[in-house]
Scaffold this active site. Sequence first.
Site, PDB file in Angstrom:
ATOM      1  CB  CYS A 119       3.697  -1.903   9.781  1.00 33.00           C
ATOM      2  SG  CYS A 119       3.054  -0.247  10.833  1.00 33.00           S
ATOM      3  CG  HIS A 214       1.727  -4.601  13.187  1.00 29.81           C
ATOM      4  ND1 HIS A 214       3.227  -4.174  13.343  1.00 29.81           N
ATOM      5  CD2 HIS A 214       1.615  -3.634  13.161  1.00 29.81           C
ATOM      6  CE1 HIS A 214       3.776  -3.344  13.132  1.00 29.81           C
ATOM      7  NE2 HIS A 214       3.129  -2.502  13.398  1.00 29.81           N
ATOM      8  CD  GLU A 216       3.475  -7.994  13.277  1.00 31.03           C
ATOM      9  OE1 GLU A 216       3.823  -7.479  13.662  1.00 31.03           O
ATOM     10  OE2 GLU A 216       3.398  -8.571  12.081  1.00 31.03           O
TER      11      GLU A 216
END
Length: 240
Positions: A119, A214, A216
């Site tokens: 990001c 993102h 994650e």
Amino acid sequence: MTRPTGRPRPLIAVPARFAATTSALRYAAEVNARALIEAVWRAGGEPASIHPAPDGDAAARLARFDGVLLPGGGDLAPYRYGATDTHASVYDVDDVQDAFDLEVARAALDSGIPLLAVCRGLQVVDVALGGTLEQDMGGPEHEHRHLVHPVAIRRGTLLERATGAQKVEASCYHHQRVDRLGEGLEVTARAADGTVEGLELPGAPGWFTAVQWHPEDTAHEDPAQQGLFDALVRAAGDRR
């Protein structure tokens, strides 16, 4: 990723993010998202937050690490990429953070330390190599905040090899995007609206890929997203 028994985990540097308040610590803090750290750990890496100190010593500090993960965060100051004005939507700018992240990006790319940028991290790399950003994508109907959407990945890229896919569902939270590409960078993924979602640097001395989303957020349940962290840790282990 399966880590060989008895081998130390590759050490992954994760530049910390400044936080004005944290309930558990009572004071301002330096933090990293738990989901990000856990994704590195699942991949077999040893994540270590590093203090943002723009003292020109990033290359020496990174020398003890096997890899670098440049995470998300607030916006870069527009003057960093040559803008003479600042859009009203620009938020959480911190000159110390900016200077450090840009220094880390350049040091990692120059030295060949495996680097995954996420990001804001992707935007930092673009700016570090002379690129520019679109300060705002046009408001709620155009920005990619709180949005999961399909991203098309270019074949034959490190990103395709890491995710094992040519199309992924990406969890996004950003209102800015790449405008002009930094020197040598190539686009490896795009959203349906044309937003650059992935970057790589062909000819770089080390493993490097960057994503605008993102990974994650969904890595705990999506092997394609976890694959990015696995690839980083694998490259970091191979470098030893």
